[in-house]
Design a protein around this motif. Structure first.
Motif, PDB file in Angstrom:
ATOM      1  N   PRO A  10     -34.170  19.146  15.562  1.00  0.00           N
ATOM      2  CA  PRO A  10     -34.930  18.261  14.656  1.00  0.00           C
ATOM      3  C   PRO A  10     -36.428  18.316  14.935  1.00  0.00           C
ATOM      4  N   GLU A  13     -37.671  12.836  11.719  1.00  0.00           N
ATOM      5  CA  GLU A  13     -36.584  12.103  11.075  1.00  0.00           C
ATOM      6  C   GLU A  13     -37.071  11.447   9.781  1.00  0.00           C
ATOM      7  N   LYS A  17     -32.410  10.073   9.548  1.00  0.00           N
ATOM      8  CA  LYS A  17     -31.710  11.357   9.486  1.00  0.00           C
ATOM      9  C   LYS A  17     -32.610  12.451  10.053  1.00  0.00           C
ATOM     10  N   VAL A  19     -34.350  16.011  10.641  1.00  0.00           N
ATOM     11  CA  VAL A  19     -34.696  17.147   9.794  1.00  0.00           C
ATOM     12  C   VAL A  19     -34.947  18.351  10.712  1.00  0.00           C
ATOM     13  N   ASP A  23     -34.303  23.489   8.051  1.00  0.00           N
ATOM     14  CA  ASP A  23     -34.343  22.761   6.786  1.00  0.00           C
ATOM     15  C   ASP A  23     -35.781  22.544   6.333  1.00  0.00           C
ATOM     16  N   PHE A  24     -36.654  22.213   7.286  1.00  0.00           N
ATOM     17  CA  PHE A  24     -38.051  21.929   6.964  1.00  0.00           C
ATOM     18  C   PHE A  24     -38.783  23.177   6.461  1.00  0.00           C
ATOM     19  N   LEU A 176     -28.863  16.139   4.621  1.00  0.00           N
ATOM     20  CA  LEU A 176     -30.095  16.917   4.495  1.00  0.00           C
ATOM     21  C   LEU A 176     -31.082  16.139   3.625  1.00  0.00           C
ATOM     22  N   PHE A 178     -34.313  15.688   3.854  1.00  0.00           N
ATOM     23  CA  PHE A 178     -35.534  16.401   3.480  1.00  0.00           C
ATOM     24  C   PHE A 178     -35.270  17.340   2.307  1.00  0.00           C
ATOM     25  N   SER A 179     -34.101  18.006   2.313  1.00  0.00           N
ATOM     26  CA  SER A 179     -33.741  18.868   1.191  1.00  0.00           C
ATOM     27  C   SER A 179     -33.640  18.058  -0.099  1.00  0.00           C
TER      28      SER A 179
END
Length: 216
Positions: A10, A13, A17, A19, A23-24, A176, A178-179
């Motif tokens: 990560p 957050e 959640k 991130v 994903d970022f 997810l 951020f997604s």
């Protein structure tokens, strides 16, 4: 192996959640891809490939089998789209935008419907996704959109719009967050893309010899 572990570490957050880096950075690449597509820039394709590699790692860690499989196929589709745009630019000097024919539109809808049903069944049968049919819809919708984008037809934006409407809640429910936020950004960018490409398509009909100054 250590690099893969780092990718899923990560970075911050959102609403409690985590991130992960994959994903970022993957979603930053995805935003850049949409922006470059809006500009009809050929670089949108290699940026798409990089983003898909990173999002594959993020999807696997989140247990979204369909979304992970989607990234693999998106890479192959992006290679095809890249060659299509490069050829178009070499032959015509620009990426020529047009509206799809009714036959093409019916084909896109049919592939989206049949593909979603078929792939969703496979995901459910194998237990590869906790939400198989929405997951399959995003997978097939992304491929249909990329095919339409490779053909440089305006309707590809409408397909992405349909994908975003499902992708936002699915990503958030899958952890997810951020997604999910990025899908929301996509939604706005897609609206802009529809308006811009539609306008450019009309301009091409009115002034077929007008050059495109923003294409690499």
């Amino acid at each position: 192996m250590e690099f893969l572990q780092w990718l899923n570490t990560p970075v911050f957050e959102i609403f409690g959640k985590p991130v992960p880096w994959s994903d970022f950075v993957g979603n930053v690449c995805a935003i850049a891809t949409v922006f470059l597509a809006l500009r009809r820039n050929v670089l949108s394709w290699p940026v798409q490939i990089l983003g898909s590699v990173l999002l594959f790692s993020a999807s696997v860690s989140a247990g979204l089998g369909g979304n992970a499989a989607r990234q693999i196929v998106i890479i192959a589709a992006a290679v095809w789209g890249w060659t299509q745009w490069k050829r178009a630019r070499e032959e015509a000097g620009e990426i020529t935008i047009r509206w799809a024919t009714w036959k093409e539109r019916l084909l896109l809808v049919a592939v989206l419907a049949v593909g979603t049903a078929g792939f969703g069944f496979v995901l459910a049968l194998g237990g590869w996704s906790w939400n198989p049919y929405p997951d399959a819809y995003i997978f097939i919708g992304s491929l249909v959109a990329m095919y339409a984008q490779g053909r440089a037809i305006v309707e590809f934006w409408f397909v992405w719009l349909a994908v975003d409407l499902v992708g936002i809640p699915l990503a958030i429910m899958g952890g997810l967050v951020f997604s999910g936020i990025v899908y929301g950004i996509f939604f706005v960018m897609v609206i802009v893309g529809i308006v811009d490409w539609a306008k450019r398509s009309r301009q091409r009909v009115s002034h077929p010899a007008a050059p495109a100054s923003d294409v690499l």
